[in-house]
Design an enzyme around this catalytic site. Structure first.
Site, PDB file in Angstrom:
ATOM      1  N   LYS A  78      89.783 -31.163  23.366  1.00 41.38           N
ATOM      2  CA  LYS A  78      89.950 -31.544  24.773  1.00 41.38           C
ATOM      3  C   LYS A  78      88.900 -30.840  25.630  1.00 41.38           C
ATOM      4  O   LYS A  78      89.202 -30.108  26.564  1.00 41.38           O
ATOM      5  CB  LYS A  78      91.371 -31.267  25.259  1.00 41.38           C
ATOM      6  CG  LYS A  78      92.380 -32.106  24.512  1.00 41.38           C
ATOM      7  CD  LYS A  78      93.762 -32.064  25.117  1.00 41.38           C
ATOM      8  CE  LYS A  78      94.733 -32.855  24.279  1.00 41.38           C
ATOM      9  NZ  LYS A  78      95.018 -32.278  22.945  1.00 41.38           N
ATOM     10  N   PRO A 101      98.938 -40.984  21.526  1.00 44.35           N
ATOM     11  CA  PRO A 101      99.892 -39.975  21.058  1.00 44.35           C
ATOM     12  C   PRO A 101     101.246 -40.116  21.758  1.00 44.35           C
ATOM     13  O   PRO A 101     101.346 -40.752  22.814  1.00 44.35           O
ATOM     14  CB  PRO A 101      99.223 -38.666  21.479  1.00 44.35           C
ATOM     15  CG  PRO A 101      98.481 -39.009  22.723  1.00 44.35           C
ATOM     16  CD  PRO A 101      98.093 -40.472  22.625  1.00 44.35           C
ATOM     17  N   GLN A 156     107.892 -36.989  20.615  1.00 45.76           N
ATOM     18  CA  GLN A 156     107.903 -37.109  22.085  1.00 45.76           C
ATOM     19  C   GLN A 156     108.654 -38.360  22.550  1.00 45.76           C
ATOM     20  O   GLN A 156     108.709 -38.645  23.757  1.00 45.76           O
ATOM     21  CB  GLN A 156     106.472 -37.137  22.629  1.00 45.76           C
ATOM     22  CG  GLN A 156     105.696 -35.837  22.353  1.00 45.76           C
ATOM     23  CD  GLN A 156     104.278 -35.887  22.897  1.00 45.76           C
ATOM     24  OE1 GLN A 156     104.047 -36.201  24.071  1.00 45.76           O
ATOM     25  NE2 GLN A 156     103.316 -35.561  22.052  1.00 45.76           N
TER      26      GLN A 156
HETATM   27  O1  O7E Z   1     104.024 -34.866  19.391  1.00 42.86           O
HETATM   28  P1  O7E Z   1     103.306 -34.857  18.099  1.00 42.86           P
HETATM   29  O2  O7E Z   1     103.743 -33.771  17.172  1.00 42.86           O
HETATM   30  O3  O7E Z   1     103.290 -36.217  17.434  1.00 42.86           O
HETATM   31  O4  O7E Z   1     101.769 -34.472  18.408  1.00 42.86           O
HETATM   32  C1  O7E Z   1     101.032 -35.141  19.372  1.00 42.86           C
HETATM   33  C2  O7E Z   1      99.562 -34.794  19.259  1.00 42.86           C
HETATM   34  O5  O7E Z   1      98.862 -35.579  20.215  1.00 42.86           O
HETATM   35  C3  O7E Z   1      99.216 -33.349  19.546  1.00 42.86           C
HETATM   36  O6  O7E Z   1      98.129 -32.996  18.687  1.00 42.86           O
HETATM   37  C4  O7E Z   1      98.746 -33.330  20.983  1.00 42.86           C
HETATM   38  O7  O7E Z   1      97.717 -32.398  21.220  1.00 42.86           O
HETATM   39  C5  O7E Z   1      98.190 -34.739  21.142  1.00 42.86           C
HETATM   40  N1  O7E Z   1      98.272 -35.313  22.503  1.00 42.86           N
HETATM   41  C6  O7E Z   1      99.479 -35.534  23.099  1.00 42.86           C
HETATM   42  O8  O7E Z   1     100.541 -35.268  22.534  1.00 42.86           O
HETATM   43  N2  O7E Z   1      99.505 -36.073  24.371  1.00 42.86           N
HETATM   44  C7  O7E Z   1      98.393 -36.408  25.056  1.00 42.86           C
HETATM   45  O9  O7E Z   1      98.492 -36.895  26.173  1.00 42.86           O
HETATM   46  C8  O7E Z   1      97.164 -36.210  24.442  1.00 42.86           C
HETATM   47  C9  O7E Z   1      97.116 -35.702  23.156  1.00 42.86           C
HETATM   48  C10 O7E Z   1      95.877 -35.686  22.499  1.00 42.86           C
HETATM   49  O10 O7E Z   1      95.748 -35.560  21.314  1.00 42.86           O
HETATM   50  O11 O7E Z   1      94.813 -35.937  23.206  1.00 42.86           O
HETATM   51  C11 O7E Z   1      93.773 -36.250  22.487  1.00 42.86           C
HETATM   52  C12 O7E Z   1      94.113 -37.372  21.489  1.00 42.86           C
END
Ligand code: O7E
Length: 213
Positions: free
Chosen positions: A62, A166, A171
């Site tokens: 990020k 994601p 979530q």
């Molecule tokens: O909830 P999980 O365990 O399925 O993990 C979700 C992953 O997506 C985690 O690595 C987190 O950093 C990422 N993520 C989000 O959960 N929400 C966002 O808004 C953005 C990300 C993300 O990965 O952004 C870059 C893809």
């Protein structure tokens, strides 16, 4: 990155040995592996190369700095075997462009974040961030599976740029909803790597994803 399973594994474990074991188990059911700070800090940056031997690696640091520093960060990730990177867009077009250039186009820009707090600051500017991603020549955007209606809105703004999404599983988002709203891939972490059998969990998600299209 192949477009077969429609699943990107978010590998947020904190042991390099566990990470490689999980990738070996699930690799036939995911199209790429996204790694984030927890794993990079725990296992060291060489983990990018180790995982890239099995699957494309998206480095999710990020990135959110001035253009010069963004370029340095992306160069480090790409030279270690990353196939793509993820950056923030609130830093402005020049900073995003630096990531896009250093990644030779293989950069995704975060728009509206998936967690409840994502509504506070990212949601109101998500359309602008998506437009910025398109203008800067990014490969795609990150948009929330927890709010599939927003994926549909953002899809209209970006045309054929890719959406990686994601928020499925832990979530509360659903793979089918995100993909039908216009996501190209779902990003899934805990629902795979915390499952009793990560391979079965990844296989089930990829089947659900493919059936939803
Ligand atoms: O909830 P999980 O365990 O399925 O993990 C979700 C992953 O997506 C985690 O690595 C987190 O950093 C990422 N993520 C989000 O959960 N929400 C966002 O808004 C953005 C990300 C993300 O990965 O952004 C870059 C893809």
């Amino acid at each position: 990155m192949q477009k077969k399973n429609r699943v990107i594994l978010a590998l947020d474990v904190t042991s390099g040995a566990d990470a490689v074991k999980i990738v070996e188990a699930v690799k036939d059911h995911v199209d790429a592996v996204k790694i984030n700070w927890p794993l990079i800090l725990a296992a060291g940056p060489d983990i990018i190369r180790q995982i890239s031997r099995h699957r494309d690696v998206i480095c999710d640091m990020k990135i959110a700095d001035i253009p010069y520093i963004n370029g340095l960060i992306v160069n480090q990730a790409m030279s270690r075997g990353a196939s793509a990177v993820i950056c923030h867009g609130f830093t402005g077009e020049d900073s995003v462009k630096a990531c896009v250039d250093a990644a030779k186009g293989q950069a995704f820009v975060v728009t509206e974040m998936s967690h409840p707090g994502g509504k506070q600051f990212t949601a109101p500017v998500a359309d602008k961030l998506a437009a910025l991603a398109k203008g800067a020549g990014a490969r795609g955007i990150v948009a929330p599976a927890t709010r599939p209606e927003r994926i549909a809105d953002l899809r209209k703004l970006i045309g054929d740029l890719e959406i990686i999404s994601p928020g499925v599983g832990a979530q509360g988002g659903k793979a089918t909803d995100a993909l039908r709203a216009g996501a190209d891939y779902i990003i899934v972490g805990r629902a795979i790597y915390e499952a009793k059998d990560p391979k079965d969990a990844a296989r089930a998600l990829s089947e659900e994803a493919r059936q939803s299209l």
